[in-house]
Motif scaffolding. Sequence first.
Motif, PDB file in Angstrom:
ATOM      1  N   PRO A  73       1.005  -1.219   0.105  1.00 50.34           N
ATOM      2  CA  PRO A  73      -0.039  -0.005   0.049  1.00 50.34           C
ATOM      3  C   PRO A  73       0.926   1.336   0.097  1.00 50.34           C
ATOM      4  N   GLY A  74       0.687   2.165  -0.939  1.00 50.88           N
ATOM      5  CA  GLY A  74       1.212   3.548  -1.073  1.00 50.88           C
ATOM      6  C   GLY A  74       0.255   4.375  -1.665  1.00 50.88           C
ATOM      7  N   THR A  75       0.916   5.703  -1.998  1.00 51.87           N
ATOM      8  CA  THR A  75       0.132   6.708  -2.625  1.00 51.87           C
ATOM      9  C   THR A  75      -0.641   6.265  -3.690  1.00 51.87           C
ATOM     10  N   GLY A  76       0.152   5.439  -4.588  1.00 55.45           N
ATOM     11  CA  GLY A  76      -0.515   5.049  -6.044  1.00 55.45           C
ATOM     12  C   GLY A  76      -1.678   4.130  -5.931  1.00 55.45           C
ATOM     13  N   VAL A  77      -1.473   3.116  -4.880  1.00 52.49           N
ATOM     14  CA  VAL A  77      -2.550   2.221  -4.716  1.00 52.49           C
ATOM     15  C   VAL A  77      -3.634   3.035  -4.043  1.00 52.49           C
ATOM     16  N   LEU A  78      -3.367   3.850  -3.082  1.00 58.10           N
ATOM     17  CA  LEU A  78      -4.477   4.394  -2.438  1.00 58.10           C
ATOM     18  C   LEU A  78      -5.305   5.468  -3.353  1.00 58.10           C
ATOM     19  N   TYR A  79      -4.530   6.075  -4.261  1.00 60.87           N
ATOM     20  CA  TYR A  79      -5.308   6.735  -5.468  1.00 60.87           C
ATOM     21  C   TYR A  79      -6.209   6.165  -6.275  1.00 60.87           C
ATOM     22  N   THR A  80      -5.490   4.857  -6.787  1.00 59.06           N
ATOM     23  CA  THR A  80      -6.353   3.885  -7.634  1.00 59.06           C
ATOM     24  C   THR A  80      -7.492   3.306  -7.022  1.00 59.06           C
ATOM     25  N   LEU A  81      -7.478   2.983  -5.646  1.00 61.31           N
ATOM     26  CA  LEU A  81      -8.618   2.391  -4.916  1.00 61.31           C
ATOM     27  C   LEU A  81      -9.717   3.596  -4.933  1.00 61.31           C
ATOM     28  N   SER A  82      -9.205   4.692  -4.594  1.00 62.08           N
ATOM     29  CA  SER A  82     -10.043   5.952  -4.556  1.00 62.08           C
ATOM     30  C   SER A  82     -10.967   5.946  -5.928  1.00 62.08           C
ATOM     31  N   ALA A  83     -10.326   5.994  -6.776  1.00 66.95           N
ATOM     32  CA  ALA A  83     -10.816   6.316  -8.214  1.00 66.95           C
ATOM     33  C   ALA A  83     -11.783   5.205  -8.326  1.00 66.95           C
TER      34      ALA A  83
ATOM     35  N   LEU B 135     -13.459   3.412  -6.337  1.00 70.44           N
ATOM     36  CA  LEU B 135     -14.641   3.453  -5.515  1.00 70.44           C
ATOM     37  C   LEU B 135     -15.658   4.792  -5.899  1.00 70.44           C
ATOM     38  N   SER B 136     -14.574   6.015  -6.226  1.00 72.29           N
ATOM     39  CA  SER B 136     -15.288   7.010  -6.778  1.00 72.29           C
ATOM     40  C   SER B 136     -16.120   6.994  -7.972  1.00 72.29           C
ATOM     41  N   ARG B 137     -15.557   6.744  -9.193  1.00 69.24           N
ATOM     42  CA  ARG B 137     -16.091   6.801 -10.445  1.00 69.24           C
ATOM     43  C   ARG B 137     -15.973   5.415 -11.166  1.00 69.24           C
ATOM     44  N   GLY B 138     -15.933   4.424 -10.543  1.00 68.83           N
ATOM     45  CA  GLY B 138     -16.051   2.849 -11.366  1.00 68.83           C
ATOM     46  C   GLY B 138     -14.876   2.620 -12.065  1.00 68.83           C
ATOM     47  N   ARG B 139     -15.192   1.362 -12.709  1.00 71.25           N
ATOM     48  CA  ARG B 139     -14.088   0.788 -13.501  1.00 71.25           C
ATOM     49  C   ARG B 139     -13.078   1.489 -14.130  1.00 71.25           C
ATOM     50  N   ARG B 140     -13.692   2.231 -15.117  1.00 68.05           N
ATOM     51  CA  ARG B 140     -12.984   3.079 -16.334  1.00 68.05           C
ATOM     52  C   ARG B 140     -11.997   4.147 -15.404  1.00 68.05           C
ATOM     53  N   ALA B 141     -12.569   4.613 -14.572  1.00 68.91           N
ATOM     54  CA  ALA B 141     -11.493   5.610 -13.887  1.00 68.91           C
ATOM     55  C   ALA B 141     -10.467   4.751 -13.258  1.00 68.91           C
ATOM     56  N   ALA B 142     -10.774   3.700 -12.506  1.00 65.83           N
ATOM     57  CA  ALA B 142      -9.708   2.805 -11.837  1.00 65.83           C
ATOM     58  C   ALA B 142      -8.728   2.575 -13.025  1.00 65.83           C
ATOM     59  N   VAL B 143      -8.936   2.106 -14.106  1.00 70.51           N
ATOM     60  CA  VAL B 143      -7.904   1.778 -15.223  1.00 70.51           C
ATOM     61  C   VAL B 143      -7.086   2.977 -15.610  1.00 70.51           C
ATOM     62  N   VAL B 144      -7.852   4.232 -15.558  1.00 71.62           N
ATOM     63  CA  VAL B 144      -7.175   5.466 -16.083  1.00 71.62           C
ATOM     64  C   VAL B 144      -6.265   5.877 -14.905  1.00 71.62           C
TER      65      VAL B 144
ATOM     66  N   GLU C  21     -20.190   9.573  -7.083  1.00 73.48           N
ATOM     67  CA  GLU C  21     -21.122  10.160  -8.031  1.00 73.48           C
ATOM     68  C   GLU C  21     -21.940   8.907  -8.526  1.00 73.48           C
ATOM     69  N   GLN C  22     -23.232   9.498  -8.737  1.00 73.10           N
ATOM     70  CA  GLN C  22     -23.983   8.134  -9.452  1.00 73.10           C
ATOM     71  C   GLN C  22     -23.617   8.082 -10.845  1.00 73.10           C
ATOM     72  N   GLU C  23     -22.816   9.062 -11.572  1.00 71.04           N
ATOM     73  CA  GLU C  23     -22.522   8.907 -12.926  1.00 71.04           C
ATOM     74  C   GLU C  23     -20.799   8.837 -12.597  1.00 71.04           C
ATOM     75  N   PRO C  24     -20.315   7.722 -13.067  1.00 68.46           N
ATOM     76  CA  PRO C  24     -18.987   7.148 -12.857  1.00 68.46           C
ATOM     77  C   PRO C  24     -17.974   8.127 -13.455  1.00 68.46           C
ATOM     78  N   ASP C  25     -18.447   8.821 -14.534  1.00 69.24           N
ATOM     79  CA  ASP C  25     -17.630   9.642 -15.496  1.00 69.24           C
ATOM     80  C   ASP C  25     -17.397  11.178 -15.165  1.00 69.24           C
ATOM     81  N   GLY C  26     -17.875  11.436 -13.807  1.00 67.81           N
ATOM     82  CA  GLY C  26     -18.087  12.835 -13.376  1.00 67.81           C
ATOM     83  C   GLY C  26     -16.706  13.638 -13.482  1.00 67.81           C
ATOM     84  N   ARG C  27     -15.556  13.257 -13.599  1.00 71.06           N
ATOM     85  CA  ARG C  27     -14.279  13.810 -13.895  1.00 71.06           C
ATOM     86  C   ARG C  27     -13.644  13.039 -15.286  1.00 71.06           C
ATOM     87  N   THR C  28     -13.100  14.043 -16.053  1.00 75.83           N
ATOM     88  CA  THR C  28     -12.525  13.386 -17.094  1.00 75.83           C
ATOM     89  C   THR C  28     -11.494  12.501 -17.047  1.00 75.83           C
ATOM     90  N   PRO C  29     -11.037  11.889 -17.838  1.00 77.04           N
ATOM     91  CA  PRO C  29      -9.766  10.823 -17.762  1.00 77.04           C
ATOM     92  C   PRO C  29      -8.608  11.637 -17.626  1.00 77.04           C
TER      93      PRO C  29
END
Length: 206
Positions: free
Chosen positions: A19-29, A31-40, A99-107
Amino acid sequence: MRDVSVAFLLTTLIVVASPGTGVLYTLSAGLSRGRRAAVVAAFGCTLGILPHMAAAIVGLAALLYASSLAFQTLKVLGVLYLLFMAWNTVREHGALRLEQEPDGRTPRQVIVRAVLVNVLNPKLSIFFFAFLPQFVPTHSAHRLLTMVELSSLFMLLTFGIFVAYGLAAAAVRDRVIARPRVLAWMRRTFAVAFVGLGAKLALAER
């Protein structure tokens, strides 16, 4: 990649999965915006490693080790950015804003933040400067090429593991959205984690 050893693969897996900053940010992405944001986010975090890899390969990481000013400057910027992410997370505008809409933030926004998470960490350059040469055979006639190959493999494994983390987080996203108390608890946990990582970086020595 004939020079890739089992020791390198095992060490890389342990380092990347920790666990580190990168893992934490990817996990939060995830949770926050779904699979696409996680991959991005995983892609962005992997890109953030590239400057440190390049610095280690060309020897620039030695400058960070030798120069107190260069190291401290980059470290302060990294700490401030982690504290900024913690503050935004608490205010529901940061890493864990569901957010209900996973793509609230741009890639592009996700990638930029992910890159900054890893770029603003001087310990990564020094880590790779000490890490990579250990796995380059002294008898190798193409040591630079070997380091490039090992670095590429490290980044590939980083991307794969981070994607796995992010997709796992995205899989439970709907359950988290349906439970406001869980979301509030997770938001505070992520904020504290960002602060903790910032404190760890602040106390880091060359």
